[in-house]
Design an enzyme around this catalytic site. Structure first.
Site, PDB file in Angstrom:
ATOM      1  N   GLY A 119     -12.923  11.284   4.440  1.00 39.69           N
ATOM      2  CA  GLY A 119     -12.665  12.701   4.218  1.00 39.69           C
ATOM      3  C   GLY A 119     -11.733  12.985   3.064  1.00 39.69           C
ATOM      4  N   SER A 152      -2.527   1.979   6.598  1.00 38.44           N
ATOM      5  CA  SER A 152      -1.118   1.622   6.735  1.00 38.44           C
ATOM      6  C   SER A 152      -0.226   2.388   5.773  1.00 38.44           C
ATOM      7  CB  SER A 152      -0.943   0.117   6.523  1.00 38.44           C
ATOM      8  OG  SER A 152      -1.656  -0.616   7.491  1.00 38.44           O
ATOM      9  N   ASN A 204     -14.843   0.549   2.618  1.00 39.90           N
ATOM     10  CA  ASN A 204     -15.091   1.318   3.840  1.00 39.90           C
ATOM     11  C   ASN A 204     -15.921   2.576   3.584  1.00 39.90           C
ATOM     12  OD1 ASN A 204     -13.442  -0.533   5.185  1.00 39.90           O
ATOM     13  ND2 ASN A 204     -11.608   0.683   4.811  1.00 39.90           N
ATOM     14  N   GLY A 210      -4.736  10.397   5.253  1.00 42.98           N
ATOM     15  CA  GLY A 210      -5.866   9.531   5.528  1.00 42.98           C
ATOM     16  C   GLY A 210      -5.467   8.368   6.418  1.00 42.98           C
ATOM     17  N   GLU A 215      -7.668  14.768   9.720  1.00 44.05           N
ATOM     18  CA  GLU A 215      -8.793  14.142  10.426  1.00 44.05           C
ATOM     19  C   GLU A 215      -8.284  13.287  11.573  1.00 44.05           C
ATOM     20  OE1 GLU A 215     -11.594  12.685   6.837  1.00 44.05           O
ATOM     21  OE2 GLU A 215      -9.667  11.701   7.062  1.00 44.05           O
TER      22      GLU A 215
END
Length: 519
Positions: free
Chosen positions: A382, A266, A378, A263, A288
């Site tokens: 996915g 950081s 946020n 994903g 992704e």
């Protein structure tokens, strides 16, 4: 000269300013914009739309692939343009308006948005605004650094506005693989058998008569804000690599593992960086977002191919990769997000999914989206597409946040995005908990021992032990105290000092899962 980017001459007369193009967008419309994690977003028309809205108010439903760069969400939010937003965002100004109830945000698994559009479960897209490297001789749109939902928006929308970005190298043409699943219930199987397979076209095929405006732009993507690896993320990477090495020794994985997914963020990016120093080789990626760590792994020779939906890089890497895209193009592919995140492909390829948790509880439930159970950060993105369907579902997080005021391992998560059924492994800098094959009570003991920070470990044990003693059950909880850590954080600004649970009468035998003697 921009005309070599518009290779269908009948479209030359459609070139116009961003202000002229924005006039086509009217109040109440559904607008689909390109952009996925700060890459490949439309950059001029949204700004012109915001400037117009300050003079002549209007509000729209805005759909994208994921988050936008160049402060587009901020600009549109501050101009009060956005009434509804989906399926993901990462802008602080927009986040405030969402949490204040001024913008209705629909948080979705990223594989689902286009499926719902295609099935007419969502209002159709009126106008698609998409960034392109070029328009080919057939009127096909060649994307830039992301595909996301842009290809589907362009195909499904009634009208299309194209932004030709002159900063994008024309050598990006050929990087993309645009494929649309056929309609249910007679859908054909998707032919992606390995990450490097291409099953579609290198451009978005649309009727060029749908293009109502072409805007010439010269703004670069916003660089990623990924922080470099630190001591904690290096420790997380170390624990995960040791675990994967053990899986290889046990012959559950080969030295090339399964295709990797990570994903955005950081921590996940830093964990992937750890693979550059690992013993694994011939790695592949089916993800992704292709981040800095992807390029580092390609450069190291550990990674041989990477498939994604966007390429989101820091400024130095962005300039280097786009300036030498020919060096990487044969080892990269960008796809629509309904393909990059497609559950059937994820399950069949056996993806190792590495995603970030805001918090996890002692039984393995994960919260990825909400602070304190109420305030959106946020979105789920996915992560759920990969967590439920992958070969291994790994969630990583630092054990502490806000300088130790928050424990990322809690008795009960304040919001559930990924249930215990979809989480295989939890990793913090303290250690790794392999939850596969464990019952809830076994999971709790392991998560507390391996993943919790010493500042909070004893309090978690006290909670769990008292829940077992006084309540019992398959998944022991003190319901009235399960969220007391979050309540203390809200009231005092810290989870530290939470009171241990008071001893309570022991649960009757039947509630402890033991058959009563008289039965």
């Amino acid at each position: 000269m921009y005309r070599d980017r518009i290779r269908l001459e009948t479209l030359w007369g459609k070139v116009m300013s961003a202000e002229e193009a924005a006039l086509s967008i009217r109040d109440g419309m559904v607008i689909g914009m390109s952009g996925f994690t700060r890459a490949g977003d439309a950059k001029e028309v949204p700004v012109a739309l915001a400037e117009r809205a300050r003079r002549d108010p209007l509000r729209i439903t805005l759909m994208t692939g994921a988050s936008l760069g160049n402060d587009i969400d901020k600009t549109l939010s501050e101009a009060n343009v956005i009434a509804r937003r989906m399926p993901f965002q990462a802008d602080p100004a927009l986040r405030r308006r969402i949490n204040d109830g001024e913008v209705m945000f629909i948080d979705q698994h990223l594989s689902e948005t286009v499926e719902q559009l295609r099935a007419r479960q969502l209002r159709p897209v009126d106008i698609a605004v998409v960034e392109a490297t070029a328009i080919n001789e057939k009127g096909g749109i060649v994307p830039t650094t992301s595909v996301g939902n842009a290809a589907s928006f362009a195909v499904l929308a009634e009208k299309v506005i194209v932004e030709i970005n002159m900063t994008m190298p024309q050598e990006l043409e050929g990087l993309h693989d645009i494929y649309f699943p056929s309609r249910r219930p007679y859908r054909e199987p998707l032919g992606v058998m390995r990450p490097s397979d291409r099953i579609g076209l290198p451009y978005v095929p649309i009727d060029p008569q749908k293009i109502i405006g072409i805007v010439i732009t010269s703004k670069a993507d916003s660089p990623s804000r990924i922080e470099p690896p630190d001591e904690d993320t290096a420790a997380i990477a170390g624990h995960l690599l040791e675990f994967l090495d053990h899986e290889v020794r046990e012959a559950r994985l080969s030295p090339s593992l399964m295709p990797l997914q990570a994903g955005i963020g950081s921590i996940a990016n830093a964990v992937l960086h750890g693979f550059t120093e690992s013993r694994f080789s011939n790695l592949t990626m089916y993800s992704e977002v292709l981040q800095d760590s992807t390029i580092s792994l390609l450069d190291s020779g550990r990674l041989v191919f990477a498939s994604g939906s966007s390429m989101t890089l820091s400024k130095p890497l962005y300039e280097r990769v786009l300036g030498d895209i020919g060096r990487y193009r044969d080892r990269l592919v960008l796809r629509p997000q309904e393909i990059s995140n497609h559950p059937e492909i994820v399950r069949r390829l056996g993806i190792i999914g590495i995603n970030t948790a805001l918090e996890a509880d002692i039984y393995g439930n994960v919260n990825s989206t909400h602070v304190g159970g109420t305030h959106m950060m946020n979105g789920i993105g996915g992560s759920g597409d990969f967590a439920r369907n992958g070969h291994l579902s790994v969630f990583v997080t630092k054990s502490l946040a806000k300088g130790g005021k928050i424990s990322s391992i809690v008795p009960m998560v304040s919001h559930v995005d990924h249930t215990e059924h979809d989480v295989d492994v939890i990793v913090t800098e303290r250690g790794l908990a392999d939850l596969r094959g464990l019952a809830p009570r076994e999971r709790a003991a392991l998560v507390i021992d391996k993943c919790a920070h010493p500042l909070y470990r004893d309090a978690l044990r006290d909670y769990f032990n008292e829940a077992v003693r006084s309540r019992g059950g398959q998944t022991p909880h003190l319901i009235e105290q399960a969220l007391s850590w979050h309540a203390r954080l809200r009231e005092s600004g810290s989870m530290q000092g939470v009171k241990p649970p008071a001893p309570r009468p022991e649960a009757p035998a039947r509630h402890r899962g033991v058959r009563p003697a008289s039965a």
